[in-house]
Enzyme design. Sequence first.
Site, PDB file in Angstrom:
ATOM      1  N   GLY A 185      36.269   4.245-122.238  1.00  0.00           N
ATOM      2  CA  GLY A 185      35.427   4.412-121.219  1.00  0.00           C
ATOM      3  C   GLY A 185      36.078   4.479-119.799  1.00  0.00           C
ATOM      4  O   GLY A 185      35.370   4.465-118.596  1.00  0.00           O
ATOM      5  N   LYS A 203      42.359   9.178-101.533  1.00  0.00           N
ATOM      6  CA  LYS A 203      42.365   7.681-101.088  1.00  0.00           C
ATOM      7  C   LYS A 203      43.624   7.656-100.227  1.00  0.00           C
ATOM      8  O   LYS A 203      43.378   6.901 -99.021  1.00  0.00           O
ATOM      9  CB  LYS A 203      42.335   6.814-102.245  1.00  0.00           C
ATOM     10  CG  LYS A 203      40.963   6.912-103.295  1.00  0.00           C
ATOM     11  CD  LYS A 203      41.280   5.966-104.596  1.00  0.00           C
ATOM     12  CE  LYS A 203      39.935   6.146-105.199  1.00  0.00           C
ATOM     13  NZ  LYS A 203      40.019   5.663-106.796  1.00  0.00           N
TER      14      LYS A 203
HETATM   15  N1  HSE Z   1      38.088   7.653-111.210  1.00  0.00           N
HETATM   16  C1  HSE Z   1      38.659   6.480-110.303  1.00  0.00           C
HETATM   17  C2  HSE Z   1      39.592   5.536-110.869  1.00  0.00           C
HETATM   18  C3  HSE Z   1      37.424   5.571-110.084  1.00  0.00           C
HETATM   19  O1  HSE Z   1      40.227   5.699-112.051  1.00  0.00           O
HETATM   20  O2  HSE Z   1      40.240   4.712-110.367  1.00  0.00           O
HETATM   21  C4  HSE Z   1      37.589   4.898-108.846  1.00  0.00           C
HETATM   22  O3  HSE Z   1      37.711   5.716-107.737  1.00  0.00           O
END
Ligand code: HSE
Length: 437
Positions: A185, A203
């Site tokens: 998950g 980010k």
């Molecule tokens: N898909 C992102 C991760 C979720 O795996 O870090 C958090 O931004």
Amino acid sequence: MRLALLGCGTVGTEVVRLLHDQSADLAARIGAPLEIAGIAVRRLGRDRGDLPVDPSLFTTDALGLIKRDDVDVVIEVVGGIEPARGWLVEALRAGKSVVTANKALLAEDGAALHDAAAEGGGDLYYEASVAGAIPLLRPLRESLHGDRVTRVTGIVNGTTNFILSAMHATGAGFAEALEEATELGYAEADPTADVEGFDAAAKAAILASLAFHTRVGAADVHREGITEVTAADVASAKAMGCTIKLLCIAARGADATGREAVSVRVHPAMIPLTHPLASVGDAFNAVFVEAEAAGQLMFYGRGAGGAPTASAVLGDVVAVSRNRLAGVRSASESAYADLPVRPMGEALTRYHISLDVTDRPGVLEAVAGMFARHDVSIATVRQGPSGGGAAGRGDDADLVIVTHVAPDAALAATVRELRGLDIVRSVASVLRVEGGP
Ligand code: HSE
Ligand code: NDP
């Protein structure tokens, strides 16, 4: 304080739960109770389990909810560019405060949101958009405003960190590790945004904008994902006392002409096992911030998941609610430095290059000459029989070269031309090396 919640999925449901479970404490901390005015979703009929909220609050009319006069704060946990951008611009222009976890939108068009916030006079907070639960943006936008941040190096994507950590621990290939991440998950059904580095690049843009007081967008970030990282690359890293991580690196500095600029990049890189980021395993995130006066700071924690992300969202809700009650807003966007963003070719990095070469006199000289022609200095060379075994194939050799720091364009050109040498049978792997001495 009346809240409009846009989205009630993984993060939104946990926001609702925290608002319910912590209501008395939140009211005491803010000085007023928080009340949900409405919750906008896409599917009214969706089963939302035992969510502690009045079902009549759900609506599919997000814009109508935002426009209501009794809404003070808009929380956006839907994601994506549109319609979220239109909603948030509308809310901010109307003077509402906005809390969002939407890194894709902030990296794509943060300027539109900041401009709308300045116009309307409300707050725009987005702590949850980078590294989930980790308090990271507030330190960058407040605590470190008396200092000069020079570099931010981080693991900001949990899915890819899980995959690379599994590859390091078990020797598995990328596809096998991705399958495990999906089964557990961590990876989404469509893992493209994570494994191709889009999520980390968004980010990185947000971090660089805050760290360097400069608007940096997703398009300014050099991006490479982890799909090309092989089990052989990981084994090669291990042999050097390193591991491979998907890093986001944002740096500020002067070039040879004294021109100050920033560079922002996301790519897999080898880092020594002794580096603080090397021990960040599983789906955890960690960000290493370097500032002139503060020195080195490290932030670590859960970068994803409903409850950890909701924690960051609620922290922002408390901050903007307090501001509204006091009739103030936080400092607006700080982009005064307006530094240029360097192309990747000018970024300074190091390469680890694995070559399969013909084993005869003059080969080392020819290979070393190629590095010299591009003004790239070699740090270490290791040669062994091809295939890594004691006997090898006789007339081939494996050559592993690690360079000193050089502009990425010079390193890339060296590799390009090495591929063209007839003594080089193949370039088995090329990886950047970060964080070494
Ligand atoms: N898909 C992102 C991760 C979720 O795996 O870090 C958090 O931004
Ligand atoms: P989900 O997909 O789980 O939830 C999205 C929610 O938005 C759902 O409730 C959905 O409605 C609703 N929605 C979608 N489209 C519309 C629409 N057009 N109008 C109204 N509602 C709509 O997303 P997450 O909770 O995982 O993520 C939300 C945000 O948080 C994203 O920006 C994400 O990047 C960010 N984030 C997520 C993290 C995580 O771990 N999940 C970590 C950090 C940030 P419905 O329920 O009816 O389908």
